[in-house]
Design an enzyme around this catalytic site. Structure first.
Site, short mmCIF file in Angstrom:
data_model
loop_
_atom_site.label_atom_id
_atom_site.label_comp_id
_atom_site.label_asym_id
_atom_site.label_seq_id
_atom_site.Cartn_x
_atom_site.Cartn_y
_atom_site.Cartn_z
N ASP A 101 3.61 -4.15 -8.03
CA ASP A 101 3.03 -2.88 -7.59
C ASP A 101 3.68 -1.70 -8.27
OD1 ASP A 101 5.16 -3.93 -5.76
OD2 ASP A 101 5.09 -1.89 -4.98
N ASN A 102 4.70 -1.94 -9.11
CA ASN A 102 5.34 -0.87 -9.86
C ASN A 102 4.97 -0.88 -11.34
OD1 ASN A 102 6.67 0.38 -7.75
ND2 ASN A 102 8.52 -0.85 -7.97
N LYS A 121 5.45 11.32 -3.08
CA LYS A 121 6.47 10.40 -2.60
C LYS A 121 7.23 11.14 -1.50
CE LYS A 121 9.97 7.25 -4.53
NZ LYS A 121 10.65 6.86 -5.79
N ASP A 149 9.55 5.58 7.90
CA ASP A 149 9.28 6.97 8.30
C ASP A 149 8.44 7.74 7.29
OD1 ASP A 149 11.07 7.50 6.25
OD2 ASP A 149 12.70 8.15 7.57
N GLY A 150 8.13 7.12 6.15
CA GLY A 150 7.28 7.77 5.16
C GLY A 150 7.93 8.92 4.43
N ASP A 163 7.82 5.52 -10.55
CA ASP A 163 8.39 5.11 -9.27
C ASP A 163 9.83 4.64 -9.43
OD1 ASP A 163 8.49 4.89 -6.58
OD2 ASP A 163 7.39 3.01 -6.44
N GLY A 199 0.85 -1.18 0.00
CA GLY A 199 0.00 0.00 0.00
C GLY A 199 0.88 1.23 0.00
N GLY A 224 2.92 3.56 1.38
CA GLY A 224 3.56 3.70 2.68
C GLY A 224 4.29 5.01 2.89
N ARG A 225 4.62 5.70 1.80
CA ARG A 225 5.22 7.04 1.93
C ARG A 225 4.73 7.98 0.83
NH1 ARG A 225 11.48 6.89 -0.20
NH2 ARG A 225 11.25 5.34 -1.85
#
Length: 469
Positions: A253-254, A111, A123-124, A263, A87, A89-90
């Protein structure tokens, strides 16, 4: 100037596909890059720097956009191991709009925008170096004719980050990416994993309505969508090979369903033709090496086909999936000829030229990008190539099959050899040492002049190749 046309279509998918989240509270926002070409196209070119930083640094909602950003839900295979804990995440979906030029749906995705429910202990955040590298990747790929996301904005955010692969502490940033979709193969995988067939059907309908409207009347919408996605992803794979690009992390996922490259982590350009060249230091087996990228895309598309079985049948999906190799075999010569500025001939002749080209580039170790630069327009550039730093390669007997094959090809109408870019001795390249050299003055003394001059060079290159927004 066009007016900004926001939309909130992703909300139509419902909470199966996202969680509303809040952006991080950054101690600083300092503008480092913005894509004014796309800002003007979308009706955002009038923003002052303060307004820009509000929306693309502090991530305040754009007028008419989502009141809260949406962290997207998806799963995926990472190095072929299934991970149901993925998902955004950052990052998150900040906004959507309609392109006033072509009417297509566009996403503003972030991003480094902070923690989400999917951060998994991270830490995102995004390092400033990571943001700079993504800007360089997207600008270079666009100039080379690859269908890629755009690095719409890069803002330094004033935090100190600790990363194992960079000298730490290192500076932080938030990137805003502009792309035509953030629906990934992993978006389908999550719903298939959860046996949520209603959500899968909803996703298929959403993708057709927003990205493939020509399929609206298809008898088998899932199979029709798969075949369309296969064609777009095959084209992307051929574009990467023609550009000499290695994405580095081709997890499911990319890979998005519009066939748009996005990405960028440990990406690289090949210095010479080497199918085994890898981008990521952690890719120890070469799974995502330069030459294995088409196979990896086919493997990922097979995972998409598996997700769609509940909505169709293996008997209908398999023929759609099997178009991947015919599509790639057609696209590779088309993309190589596009790079060379040559008009296609017959399929047999085009394939013979590409075979001769790789047969020369591999054993000779001639610089990859230099070749395409030197031979823009084919035989029309024989004089240019004779004065190239690679001239000795072209004088060899090994080059004869390429030269003979190119003799039959006419240049495209927009070959543009009188452009100042083609008066250079060497093309603009973006090899890893060059990336590090661009970053070094930023890290050492906050000197952005080489970064800016590089973007100017790439803009000249983009213009020379006739790439427009």
């Amino acid at each position: 100037m066009p007016s900004f046309a926001p939309t909130r279509r992703h909300e139509d998918l419902g909470r199966d596909f996202f969680d509303p989240v809040a952006p991080a509270d950054f101690p600083m926002t300092r503008l480092r890059h913005r894509d004014l070409r796309w800002a003007e196209r979308l009706g955002l070119g009038q923003f002052t720097e303060a307004e820009w930083l509000s929306h693309f640094g502090r991530l305040d909602p754009l007028p008419g956009a989502f009141p809260q950003p949406l962290a997207l839900k998806y799963h995926g295979h990472q190095f072929r191991s299934y991970n149901p804990e993925l998902g955004d995440g950052r990052g998150f979906l900040l906004a959507q709009c309609i392109d006033p030029v072509d009417g297509r749906l566009l996403d503003f995705g972030t991003k480094g925008s902070g923690k989400t429910p999917f951060s998994r202990g991270g830490d995102g955040r995004l390092t400033l170096k990571g943001g700079v590298r993504e800007v360089l990747a997207t600008e270079m790929l666009e100039a080379l004719g690859v269908y890629t996301s755009k690095s719409f904005s890069l803002v330094e955010t004033g935090e100190q980050l600790y990363r194992g692969d960079e000298p730490s502490p290192t500076r932080s940033s938030v990137l805003v990416r502009l792309s035509h979709s953030h629906i990934r193969i992993g978006s389908f995988q999550r719903q298939a994993y959860l046996d949520n067939h209603a959500a899968l059907a909803n996703l298929v309908d959403y993708c057709i309505a927003n990205y493939y409207p020509g399929l609206a009347g298809a008898d088998d919408r899932a199979a029709a969508l798969l075949e369309a996605v296969v064609a777009e992803v095959a084209r992307l794979g051929a574009q990467w090979i023609a550009a000499g690009f290695v994405h580095g992390v081709l997890n499911t996922d990319n890979i998005n369903i519009t066939g748009e490259s996005f990405d960028y982590g440990p990406w690289r350009f090949v210095p010479t033709y080497d199918p085994d060249f890898t981008a990521a230091y952690f890719d120890e087996t070469g799974l995502y090496s330069f030459g294995r990228q088409p196979d990896t895309l086919a493997w990922n598309l097979t995972r998409l086909a598996e997700c769609l079985v509940p909505l169709s049948s293996i008997e209908r999906l398999e023929p759609a999936l099997n178009t991947i190799w015919p599509q790639f075999r057609a696209q590779l010569p088309a993309q190589m000829l596009r790079r060379l500025g040559l008009k296609p001939r017959s399929a047999d002749e085009d394939n013979a030229l590409v075979s001769a080209l790789f047969g020369f580039l591999g054993p000779s170790r001639a610089p990859y990008e230099q070749f395409f630069f030197d031979w823009r327009g084919g035989a029309l550039s024989a004089g240019r190539a004779a004065s190239s730093p690679s001239a000795d390669f072209y004088a060899s007997e090994a080059f004869r099959p390429v030269a003979d094959a190119m003799e039959a090809y006419a240049p495209i109408d927009g070959v543009n050899l009188d452009h100042p870019y083609f008066a250079r001795a060497q093309p603009r390249t973006m090899l890893i040492d060059e990336v590090e050299a661009i970053w070094a003055p930023i890290a050492e003394r906050d000197d952005w002049s080489q970064f800016e001059s590089t973007l100017s060079e790439i803009a000249e290159m983009r213009d020379a190749y006739g790439i427009t927004v």
